[in-house]
Design an enzyme around this catalytic site. Structure first.
Site, PDB file in Angstrom:
ATOM      1  N   PRO A  46       6.773  43.982  19.408  1.00  0.00           N
ATOM      2  CA  PRO A  46       7.756  43.608  20.424  1.00  0.00           C
ATOM      3  C   PRO A  46       8.488  42.294  20.175  1.00  0.00           C
ATOM      4  O   PRO A  46       9.383  41.941  20.941  1.00  0.00           O
ATOM      5  CB  PRO A  46       6.910  43.520  21.705  1.00  0.00           C
ATOM      6  CG  PRO A  46       5.544  43.180  21.222  1.00  0.00           C
ATOM      7  CD  PRO A  46       5.381  43.848  19.889  1.00  0.00           C
TER       8      PRO A  46
ATOM      9  N   LYS B 102      21.080  48.991  16.769  1.00  0.00           N
ATOM     10  CA  LYS B 102      21.833  49.709  17.797  1.00  0.00           C
ATOM     11  C   LYS B 102      21.557  49.017  19.118  1.00  0.00           C
ATOM     12  O   LYS B 102      20.420  48.951  19.566  1.00  0.00           O
ATOM     13  CB  LYS B 102      21.398  51.181  17.871  1.00  0.00           C
ATOM     14  CG  LYS B 102      21.621  51.959  16.588  1.00  0.00           C
ATOM     15  CD  LYS B 102      20.996  53.340  16.684  1.00  0.00           C
ATOM     16  CE  LYS B 102      21.200  54.111  15.381  1.00  0.00           C
ATOM     17  NZ  LYS B 102      20.528  53.482  14.240  1.00  0.00           N
TER      18      LYS B 102
ATOM     19  N   GLU C 198       0.832  -1.203   0.000  1.00  0.00           N
ATOM     20  CA  GLU C 198       0.000   0.000   0.000  1.00  0.00           C
ATOM     21  C   GLU C 198       0.872   1.261   0.000  1.00  0.00           C
ATOM     22  O   GLU C 198       0.519   2.277  -0.603  1.00  0.00           O
ATOM     23  CB  GLU C 198      -0.934   0.003   1.213  1.00  0.00           C
ATOM     24  CG  GLU C 198      -2.007  -1.083   1.176  1.00  0.00           C
ATOM     25  CD  GLU C 198      -3.039  -0.837   0.083  1.00  0.00           C
ATOM     26  OE1 GLU C 198      -3.116   0.311  -0.414  1.00  0.00           O
ATOM     27  OE2 GLU C 198      -3.742  -1.786  -0.287  1.00  0.00           O
TER      28      GLU C 198
ATOM     29  N   ASP D 296       7.235  50.320  17.834  1.00  0.00           N
ATOM     30  CA  ASP D 296       6.565  51.289  16.977  1.00  0.00           C
ATOM     31  C   ASP D 296       7.584  52.324  16.505  1.00  0.00           C
ATOM     32  O   ASP D 296       8.409  52.793  17.297  1.00  0.00           O
ATOM     33  CB  ASP D 296       5.439  51.990  17.748  1.00  0.00           C
ATOM     34  CG  ASP D 296       4.685  52.977  16.876  1.00  0.00           C
ATOM     35  OD1 ASP D 296       3.680  52.570  16.278  1.00  0.00           O
ATOM     36  OD2 ASP D 296       5.116  54.144  16.796  1.00  0.00           O
TER      37      ASP D 296
ATOM     38  N   SER E 222       4.211  -9.647  -6.249  1.00  0.00           N
ATOM     39  CA  SER E 222       2.753  -9.600  -6.096  1.00  0.00           C
ATOM     40  C   SER E 222       2.359  -8.167  -5.775  1.00  0.00           C
ATOM     41  O   SER E 222       3.183  -7.351  -5.350  1.00  0.00           O
ATOM     42  CB  SER E 222       2.282 -10.544  -4.978  1.00  0.00           C
ATOM     43  OG  SER E 222       2.855 -10.153  -3.729  1.00  0.00           O
TER      44      SER E 222
ATOM     45  N   ASP F 106      16.191  46.609  12.544  1.00  0.00           N
ATOM     46  CA  ASP F 106      16.786  46.698  13.872  1.00  0.00           C
ATOM     47  C   ASP F 106      17.336  45.348  14.312  1.00  0.00           C
ATOM     48  O   ASP F 106      16.916  44.291  13.828  1.00  0.00           O
ATOM     49  CB  ASP F 106      15.734  47.146  14.900  1.00  0.00           C
ATOM     50  CG  ASP F 106      15.424  48.633  14.822  1.00  0.00           C
ATOM     51  OD1 ASP F 106      16.074  49.315  14.021  1.00  0.00           O
ATOM     52  OD2 ASP F 106      14.535  49.093  15.566  1.00  0.00           O
TER      53      ASP F 106
ATOM     54  N   MET G 110      14.514  51.192  27.929  1.00  0.00           N
ATOM     55  CA  MET G 110      15.984  51.191  27.894  1.00  0.00           C
ATOM     56  C   MET G 110      16.589  51.526  29.255  1.00  0.00           C
ATOM     57  O   MET G 110      17.588  52.228  29.362  1.00  0.00           O
ATOM     58  CB  MET G 110      16.489  52.174  26.822  1.00  0.00           C
ATOM     59  CG  MET G 110      16.113  51.748  25.415  1.00  0.00           C
ATOM     60  SD  MET G 110      16.497  52.977  24.139  1.00  0.00           S
ATOM     61  CE  MET G 110      15.059  54.068  24.271  1.00  0.00           C
TER      62      MET G 110
END
Length: 502
Positions: free
Chosen positions: A237, A282, A32, A315, A54, A260, A397
């Site tokens: 994010p 950076k 099969e 953003d 067969s 980035d 930051m």
């Protein structure tokens, strides 16, 4: 020097589609498993030959209808002569070894069904929207998972894509004749085969779709050449699922992407293979690309008529230098478009269950950065104005300055029991969250943080986050903190018990 992106994980196989039309394909074994592969090779136009003593009923049916040729005998190496590929579905280890040795001696790729470690190639799960065919593979690691993915794609890719592909094929030469450059043809097809226009074409009979494509080609060829442009795109994010649809399309159709360092490979992977990816990240304490270089490169690429995407974490207009870049480009007369992204504070707060504003607790939210252009600017921050527990403060930051920030806020009048939290690697698989009080952070409570990007939250609304509730359950907090935490929960319609000292 640019920050190089993380190297992609090695592919277990090279994805290719093999043309076997009219070519001999040998399948060994009457099982099969062999029948399944025989049906696929016949569908691809191969001259399929089954070698077996067969046959299972399915293979016997294929022989009766003349789709495959049955060589009713035991396997002999010379039966592979002239074959493009060989597939062994016998399930017989000794026979498999014989087949593989014969194939290797003749330089013929061999597939052993369901034994990936013995395969020169594998046969993936496919989604058939002929002439559109989508192949899905797990590199042999989990074939059942590949089938599950294919089943999900069945609902995501309607049958109309087949008609659309045939209509596009009928117009391909006319498009090539009308649009002499590869970039012009690419932009034409980008417009025709995506979005609402593609949906409209898929709903049409094939002949009408061809006519509609030809009409669009005439309009496109007569229009002025598209000028170069720059799109400032917020990548969010880190979780690719948080990209906007417009952002994803901009990435998919860009000629050049300046990205980035914090943009993950999963998002960069949405770009076409031929798109040029330029890292311009950076990161504090690491080699970084000068902003002036980034500005010049965006302008130079756009001046060459290219679609440029400046891909930013979070953003573009929230501590992303998007305003500076847009001003520079507009001064050069270069069209600029801005696509917003979910800024880190919003993404991290949602992940932590932290409401940035909360009725009766926090009436406003304020985003600030701990890294100004100069140390003098940073030192000149109005700490007294920031030391307001009723305003949720999100500090970007500030990972290396958390203790100093907390001390400045407390010295400026912020109650020492004000809830604080820090999110590291927000919205990523390795995200980590830490909770405490302003006094605790001032004493170095956040020093156990890792080295990933972090955002600091300060204010009574932090007390509504489940993580802060867990802190309250383990330690005794001041009456004021207990009251504010309770108020935050009550404002949400949820009761809570918080132990208070004093």
């Amino acid at each position: 020097m640019p920050n190089p992106p993380s190297p992609p994980e090695a592919l277990p196989y090279l994805p290719v589609f093999l043309d076997v039309r009219g070519r001999k394909v040998v399948l060994v074994g009457g099982t099969e498993a062999t029948a399944s592969k025989a049906r696929l090779t016949v569908r691809a136009g191969a001259a399929a030959v089954v070698v077996a003593e067969s046959l299972c009923p399915d293979l016997a049916a294929l022989v009766r209808e003349g789709s495959v040729v049955w060589h009713r005998d035991s396997f002999r190496p010379e039966l592979l002569d002239g074959a493009a590929i060989v597939i062994d579905g016998s399930g017989d280890a000794a026979l498999t070894a014989e087949v593989r040795a014969a194939a290797e001696a003749r330089g013929i790729p061999c597939n052993v069904v369901d034994v990936p470690e013995q395969c020169d190639f594998i046969v993936p799960a496919i989604l058939d929207r002929a002439p559109v065919v989508v192949a899905v593979s797990t590199g042999g690691a989990a074939p059942a998972l590949a089938r599950t993915i294919r089943q999900r794609l069945e609902t995501a890719i309607p049958a109309g894509y087949g008609r659309l592909a045939r209509a596009a094929q009928a117009c391909r030469q006319r498009v090539k004749d009308a649009l002499p450059t590869a970039r012009a043809r690419q932009r034409f097809w980008d417009g025709v085969l995506t979005g609402d226009r593609a949906d409209t074409l898929m709903a049409l009979p094939e002949a009408e779709a061809v006519a509609a494509i030809e009409a669009e080609l005439a309009r496109f060829a007569a229009a002025p050449a598209e000028e170069g442009s720059v799109t400032l795109v917020g990548a969010g994010p880190g979780d690719p699922g948080l990209l906007t649809l417009h952002a994803a399309k901009a990435i998919e159709t860009a000629d050049v992407i300046l990205h980035d360092a914090l943009v993950p490979a999963a998002i960069l992977g949405l770009a076409r293979r031929e798109t040029r990816l330029v890292p311009v990240g950076k990161r504090k304490g690491r080699p970084s690309v000068a902003q002036a270089f980034t500005n010049r490169m965006m302008a130079a690429c756009a001046a060459r008529g290219l679609r440029v995407v400046r891909l930013k974490a979070g953003d573009p207009f929230v501590f992303g230098r998007g305003g500076e870049e847009a001003d520079y480009l507009r001064a050069k007369g270069i069209p600029v478009r801005v696509l917003p992204g979910i800024t880190a504070a919003v993404g991290a707060a949602a992940e932590m269950g932290l409401p940035l504003t909360h009725r009766g607790v926090a009436r406003s939210v304020r985003f600030v950065t701990a890294q100004c252009r100069t140390e003098a600017e940073t030192a000149a921050m109005d700490w007294r104005a920031l030391a307001d527990a009723a305003t949720t403060l999100a500090v970007y930051m500030g990972r290396d300055r958390m203790a100093a920030i907390a001390r400045r806020l407390v010295a400026a009048g912020l109650p020492g029991d004000t809830p604080m939290a820090v999110a590291e690697n927000a919205c990523r698989p390795d995200a980590a969250h830490h909770f405490g009080t302003a006094a605790g952070f001032a004493a170095g409570g956040g020093e156990a943080m890792g080295s990933g990007p972090a955002i600091l939250f300060v204010g009574d609304a932090v007390g509504a986050a489940p993580g802060w509730q867990a802190v309250c359950a383990q330690v005794t907090v001041s009456p004021r903190a207990a009251k504010m935490a309770r108020a935050a929960r009550v404002a949400s319609g949820v009761g809570v018990g918080v132990a208070a000292s004093g």
